[in-house]
Design an enzyme around this catalytic site. Structure first.
Site, short mmCIF file in Angstrom:
data_model
loop_
_atom_site.label_atom_id
_atom_site.label_comp_id
_atom_site.label_asym_id
_atom_site.label_seq_id
_atom_site.Cartn_x
_atom_site.Cartn_y
_atom_site.Cartn_z
N ARG A 23 0.87 -1.18 0.00
CA ARG A 23 0.00 0.00 0.00
C ARG A 23 0.90 1.22 0.00
O ARG A 23 2.12 1.12 0.09
CB ARG A 23 -1.01 -0.01 1.16
CG ARG A 23 -0.64 -0.62 2.45
CD ARG A 23 0.45 0.09 3.20
NE ARG A 23 0.20 1.51 3.35
CZ ARG A 23 1.12 2.40 3.62
NH1 ARG A 23 2.40 2.04 3.78
NH2 ARG A 23 0.84 3.67 3.76
N GLY A 24 0.27 2.42 -0.12
CA GLY A 24 1.04 3.64 -0.29
C GLY A 24 1.12 3.93 -1.79
O GLY A 24 1.48 3.04 -2.57
N ALA A 25 0.78 5.18 -2.17
CA ALA A 25 0.59 5.49 -3.59
C ALA A 25 1.77 5.09 -4.48
O ALA A 25 1.59 4.35 -5.47
CB ALA A 25 0.24 6.97 -3.75
N ARG A 79 -7.23 -0.63 -6.83
CA ARG A 79 -7.60 0.43 -5.87
C ARG A 79 -7.84 1.72 -6.67
O ARG A 79 -7.14 1.97 -7.65
CB ARG A 79 -6.50 0.65 -4.81
CG ARG A 79 -6.46 -0.47 -3.77
CD ARG A 79 -5.56 -0.12 -2.60
NE ARG A 79 -6.19 0.78 -1.66
CZ ARG A 79 -5.54 1.33 -0.62
NH1 ARG A 79 -4.25 1.08 -0.44
NH2 ARG A 79 -6.15 2.15 0.20
N GLN A 117 -1.86 2.65 9.96
CA GLN A 117 -0.60 2.80 9.20
C GLN A 117 0.46 3.49 10.04
O GLN A 117 1.66 3.23 9.87
CB GLN A 117 -0.84 3.61 7.92
CG GLN A 117 -1.51 2.83 6.80
CD GLN A 117 -3.02 2.97 6.82
OE1 GLN A 117 -3.62 3.26 7.85
NE2 GLN A 117 -3.64 2.75 5.69
N ASP A 140 -2.09 10.85 -2.21
CA ASP A 140 -2.43 9.77 -3.15
C ASP A 140 -2.80 10.32 -4.52
O ASP A 140 -2.69 9.63 -5.53
CB ASP A 140 -3.58 8.93 -2.60
CG ASP A 140 -3.06 8.08 -1.46
OD1 ASP A 140 -2.92 8.62 -0.34
OD2 ASP A 140 -2.74 6.90 -1.70
N ASN A 157 -5.45 12.43 0.51
CA ASN A 157 -4.53 11.61 1.30
C ASN A 157 -5.34 10.85 2.35
O ASN A 157 -6.57 10.97 2.41
CB ASN A 157 -3.45 12.50 1.95
CG ASN A 157 -2.33 11.68 2.57
OD1 ASN A 157 -1.79 10.79 1.93
ND2 ASN A 157 -1.98 11.94 3.82
N LYS A 158 -4.66 10.07 3.15
CA LYS A 158 -5.31 9.22 4.15
C LYS A 158 -6.34 9.98 4.98
O LYS A 158 -6.09 11.11 5.40
CB LYS A 158 -4.20 8.63 5.05
CG LYS A 158 -4.66 7.70 6.13
CD LYS A 158 -5.54 6.57 5.64
CE LYS A 158 -4.92 5.78 4.50
NZ LYS A 158 -5.93 4.91 3.81
#
Ligand code: MRU
Length: 344
Positions: A50-52, A93, A194, A235, A245-246
């Site tokens: 995960r993570g862009a 995603r 996270q 992201d 973002n998150k």
């Protein structure tokens, strides 16, 4: 002082993509090898990776694996057949634009390459290597802005686990640490944790001291005056500088403005979606209600539901600086972002 950067989430083994399973950290450090595009798509969907930027890199290797398989099936039509695999990867995603950016790079390489698949691995590897180089450059640029600061707050995980290596927001924090930014606060980042699981583990691996806070403690921390900057990744950044973002990032930006704390977004230009005019157009991923609900409420007859958007959008007006590898945009607007685009 050379700051450590020991963690790598993705490794190419020669015939597979080795993925550090981030669902299991920090309790277990387990790697899994994926030798098909379908497997890589599942690794992204399930958030093993995960993570862009890391999602984009994994997808690029997924295309390499698909090409090998489709070429073996039919050397005459593999370029048509692979379209289906790329679609599966693209559906893994929705929010991180790095995924679609990396798939476009691979599509272009397929279109301009020869009848064999030999050049594709080099393209995926250069996407991977260039991401690390971009992170190091953003680290330098972001650390410049932090001169004279001593405390920062970050959200989610934006480090080596979320990228090819070094990290975006966490890369800036790594670079700024030797110059005296020693009070590093990390939000736990509910519901997937996270921050509590991944950022804490990664910083512990690299022996960079940090303090974990509950997400709901952020405003109170800012009020105490101990942090001068909030530093986050992204992201997807729209053409006007709005940044997805998150979930929770937007609250930090609102709180930061209220308390006179500066707000920095750190992302490579591959995170900028020039085709999206503003943040309202960004698709926000909704994940399973079960990620939020305790097991008691998973039963069929429960009347308790959960709303679980996993990203939010921070308007450009609340952002003091967007740091990319091509340069820094202060107080972003569409016009200033266009100047950055000119340099890309
Ligand atoms: O749902 P995740 O863990 O993939 O979300 C990750 C984030 O929101 C990060 O902040 C973002 O991808 C930037 S990572 C360099």
């Amino acid at each position: 002082m050379r700051i450590a950067d020991n963690v790598r989430a993705l490794q190419w083994t020669g015939d597979a993509l080795r993925v550090l399973d981030q669902r299991k950290l920090p309790g277990a450090v387990e790697y899994e090898d994926f030798d098909s595009a379908l497997g890589v798509a599942e690794a992204i969907r399930s958030m093993r990776v995960r993570g862009a930027p890391a999602i984009g890199i994994a997808a690029a290797y997924g295309v390499v694996l698909a090409a090998g398989c489709r070429h073996a099936q039919n050397p005459g039509t593999w370029k048509e057949l692979i379209g289906e695999d790329i679609e599966i990867l693209a559906a893994s995603r929705p929010t991180a634009v790095n995924l679609f950016w990396a798939l476009d790079q691979m599509r272009n390489a397929i279109a301009s390459g020869g009848d064999d698949t030999s050049s594709l691995l080099a393209v995926a590897q250069s996407i991977h290597e260039e991401d690390i180089a971009a992170n190091r450059r953003m680290g330098e640029l972001g650390a410049e802005l932090l001169k004279g600061s001593s405390g920062v707050l970050t959200h989610c995980n934006t480090g080596s686990l979320a990228t090819g290596g070094y990290g975006t927001a966490l890369g800036v924090i790594r670079s700024a640490y030797p110059q005296g930014v020693r009070k590093i606060y990390a939000c736990e980042t509910r519901p997937w944790l996270q921050g509590a699981r991944l950022t804490a583990w990664e910083l512990d691996q690299d022996r960079i001291p940090a303090t974990l806070i509950a997400d709901s403690a952020a405003a109170w921390l800012m009020r105490s005056g101990v942090v001068q900057w909030v530093i986050v990744g992204a992201d997807r950044i729209a053409a006007n500088g709005d940044a997805a973002n998150k979930i929770g990032t937007y609250s930090h930006a609102v709180n930061a403005r209220h308390h006179g704390v500066k707000f920095m977004v750190v992302a490579p230009t591959s995170t900028i979606d020039w085709d999206t005019a503003s943040g309202v157009e960004i698709e926000i991923e909704q994940r399973d209600r079960k990620e939020l609900l305790s097991e008691y409420f998973h039963r069929e007859d429960s009347v308790i539901d959960a709303w679980n958007p996993v990203f939010d959008v921070t308007p450009a007006s609340l952002i003091d600086a967007i740091v990319t590898e091509k340069g820094v945009v202060l107080n972003p607007t569409t016009e200033k972002m266009k100047l950055l685009k000119g340099q890309s």
